[in-house]
Design a protein around this motif. Structure first.
Motif, short mmCIF file in Angstrom:
data_model
loop_
_atom_site.label_atom_id
_atom_site.label_comp_id
_atom_site.label_asym_id
_atom_site.label_seq_id
_atom_site.Cartn_x
_atom_site.Cartn_y
_atom_site.Cartn_z
N MET A 71 -8.54 -2.66 1.73
CA MET A 71 -8.62 -1.56 0.84
C MET A 71 -9.85 -1.30 0.34
O MET A 71 -10.87 -2.40 0.22
CB MET A 71 -7.66 -1.84 -0.38
N THR A 72 -10.43 0.03 0.22
CA THR A 72 -11.41 0.22 -0.49
C THR A 72 -11.28 0.02 -1.94
O THR A 72 -10.02 0.02 -2.68
CB THR A 72 -11.79 1.78 -0.43
N LYS A 73 -12.19 0.17 -2.75
CA LYS A 73 -12.35 0.10 -4.23
C LYS A 73 -11.52 1.20 -4.67
O LYS A 73 -10.56 1.03 -5.52
CB LYS A 73 -13.64 0.12 -5.03
N GLU A 74 -11.60 2.36 -4.40
CA GLU A 74 -10.66 3.56 -4.67
C GLU A 74 -9.20 3.22 -4.44
O GLU A 74 -8.37 3.64 -5.33
CB GLU A 74 -11.09 4.80 -4.24
N PHE A 88 -3.82 1.90 -6.41
CA PHE A 88 -2.55 0.96 -6.38
C PHE A 88 -2.42 0.54 -7.76
O PHE A 88 -1.28 0.44 -8.31
CB PHE A 88 -2.80 -0.10 -5.46
N TYR A 89 -3.29 0.00 -8.60
CA TYR A 89 -3.26 -0.66 -9.73
C TYR A 89 -3.48 0.20 -10.88
O TYR A 89 -3.87 -0.18 -12.11
CB TYR A 89 -4.22 -1.84 -9.81
N ALA A 90 -3.17 1.87 -10.89
CA ALA A 90 -3.63 2.44 -11.82
C ALA A 90 -2.94 2.32 -13.05
O ALA A 90 -3.30 2.57 -14.05
CB ALA A 90 -3.19 4.12 -11.43
N VAL A 91 -1.55 1.67 -13.30
CA VAL A 91 -1.08 1.38 -14.37
C VAL A 91 -1.77 0.44 -15.30
O VAL A 91 -1.48 0.41 -16.59
CB VAL A 91 0.53 0.96 -14.17
N HIS A 92 -2.90 -0.19 -14.64
CA HIS A 92 -3.54 -1.32 -15.30
C HIS A 92 -4.66 -0.84 -15.59
O HIS A 92 -5.69 -1.63 -16.14
CB HIS A 92 -3.57 -2.73 -14.61
N ARG A 93 -5.18 0.37 -15.49
CA ARG A 93 -6.54 0.95 -15.75
C ARG A 93 -7.13 0.78 -17.27
O ARG A 93 -8.39 0.64 -17.30
CB ARG A 93 -6.75 2.41 -15.25
N LEU A 118 -10.01 -7.19 -11.11
CA LEU A 118 -8.70 -7.31 -10.23
C LEU A 118 -8.94 -6.24 -8.96
O LEU A 118 -8.65 -6.87 -7.88
CB LEU A 118 -7.47 -6.63 -11.02
N THR A 119 -9.58 -5.15 -9.34
CA THR A 119 -9.80 -4.22 -8.17
C THR A 119 -10.72 -4.65 -7.19
O THR A 119 -10.73 -4.18 -6.02
CB THR A 119 -9.92 -2.94 -8.64
N ASP A 120 -12.17 -5.12 -7.96
CA ASP A 120 -13.00 -5.73 -6.89
C ASP A 120 -12.20 -6.75 -6.18
O ASP A 120 -12.60 -6.93 -4.94
CB ASP A 120 -13.98 -6.46 -8.05
N PHE A 121 -11.56 -7.88 -6.62
CA PHE A 121 -10.91 -8.65 -5.95
C PHE A 121 -9.84 -8.26 -4.86
O PHE A 121 -10.16 -8.67 -3.72
CB PHE A 121 -10.42 -9.75 -7.11
N MET A 122 -9.20 -7.28 -5.25
CA MET A 122 -8.24 -6.84 -4.30
C MET A 122 -8.78 -6.00 -2.88
O MET A 122 -8.27 -5.96 -1.79
CB MET A 122 -7.40 -5.78 -4.85
N GLU A 134 5.45 2.08 -5.11
CA GLU A 134 4.25 1.06 -4.20
C GLU A 134 4.54 1.07 -2.79
O GLU A 134 3.67 1.22 -2.05
CB GLU A 134 4.45 -0.36 -4.82
N ILE A 135 5.75 1.22 -2.44
CA ILE A 135 5.97 1.30 -0.87
C ILE A 135 5.44 2.40 -0.56
O ILE A 135 4.94 2.52 0.74
CB ILE A 135 7.71 1.10 -0.81
N SER A 136 5.64 3.70 -1.11
CA SER A 136 5.18 4.88 -0.44
C SER A 136 3.64 5.00 -0.70
O SER A 136 3.06 5.79 0.08
CB SER A 136 5.82 6.07 -1.44
N TYR A 137 3.10 4.17 -1.43
CA TYR A 137 1.57 4.17 -1.51
C TYR A 137 0.87 3.55 -0.17
O TYR A 137 0.00 4.02 0.24
CB TYR A 137 1.15 3.34 -2.53
N PHE A 138 1.63 2.74 0.53
CA PHE A 138 1.26 2.18 1.83
C PHE A 138 2.08 2.50 3.17
O PHE A 138 1.45 2.41 4.15
CB PHE A 138 1.15 0.55 1.67
N PHE A 139 3.27 2.93 3.00
CA PHE A 139 3.89 3.04 4.22
C PHE A 139 4.60 4.48 4.20
O PHE A 139 5.15 4.79 2.96
CB PHE A 139 5.15 2.04 4.25
N ASN A 140 4.71 5.07 5.44
CA ASN A 140 5.50 6.11 5.62
C ASN A 140 7.05 5.86 6.04
O ASN A 140 7.04 4.61 6.51
CB ASN A 140 4.71 7.42 6.06
N ARG A 141 7.83 6.89 6.00
CA ARG A 141 9.17 6.68 6.85
C ARG A 141 9.20 5.94 8.20
O ARG A 141 10.11 5.17 8.50
CB ARG A 141 9.81 7.84 6.60
N LEU A 142 8.17 6.58 8.77
CA LEU A 142 8.35 6.14 10.42
C LEU A 142 7.54 4.64 10.42
O LEU A 142 7.87 4.22 11.48
CB LEU A 142 7.31 7.01 11.12
N GLU A 143 6.93 4.19 9.48
CA GLU A 143 6.48 2.68 9.62
C GLU A 143 7.59 1.64 9.10
O GLU A 143 7.13 0.42 9.21
CB GLU A 143 5.26 2.67 8.71
N MET A 144 8.64 2.22 8.81
CA MET A 144 9.63 1.09 8.32
C MET A 144 10.87 1.25 9.30
O MET A 144 11.28 2.36 9.55
CB MET A 144 10.19 1.45 7.01
#
Ligand code: CMP
Length: 139
Positions: A41-44, A49-54, A62-66, A127-137
């Motif tokens: 992942m990029t920092k952005e 992903f962790y926007a609820v913890h901003r 946390l976002t640097d680490f991730m 969270e699932i839709s942040y990383f995967f679209n329907r075709l990837e599941m």
């Protein structure tokens, strides 16, 4: 009821080559992997992903680490998958994690805690839709 949850194997675990050991614990629990990929992942992207913890004091660290290295993201499926995966992960802080949990075995500290799992039905869908679209599941 069959559910899906998002799992992230975090940079500390991928770096120590324990991805396979963690996936084995997930599969031994009976959770089925229905989507999986390795990304860096990029920092952005981590901030999104962790926007609820901003507003939290640990957000920047946390976002640097991730985004410090690759992660393995997957979608896990099974009856009560969300709660079952949270139980398998153990407490956020490994000092409080029970024996037999992923974090007890692998986590280094509260930040480098090896895995992430969704905490509820709505969060899982977002969270699932942040990383995967329907075709990837599958299924
Ligand atoms: P995770 O389940 O991915 O959700 C938010 C993350 O913030 C959490 O795991 C921890 O890795 C991280 N974190 C870092 N510091 C803290 C803290 N003091 N309290 C809770 N979570 C923290």
């Amino acid at each position: 009821m069959s559910e899906r949850t998002l799992s992230i194997i975090k940079p500390d675990a991928v770096e120590r080559n324990v991805t396979g050991a963690i996936l084995k614990m997930i599969q031994d629990e009976g959770l089925k992997v229905v989507a999986m990929k390795m990304i860096h992942m990029t920092k952005e992207q981590a901030q999104g992903f962790y926007a609820v913890h901003r507003e939290r004091p640990f957000f920047d660290s946390l976002t640097d680490f991730m985004c410090s290295g690759p992660v393995v993201v997957s979608v896990l499926e099974g009856d009560g998958a969300i709660a079952r995966y949270r139980k398998l992960m153990g407490a956020t802080n490994p000092e409080n994690a029970d024996e037999g949990t992923i974090r007890k075995q692998f986590a280094l500290d509260v930040e480098k805690n090896s895995v992430h799992g969704s905490d509820g039905v709505e969060t899982a869908a977002v969270e699932i839709s942040y990383f995967f679209n329907r075709l990837e599941m599958v299924g």
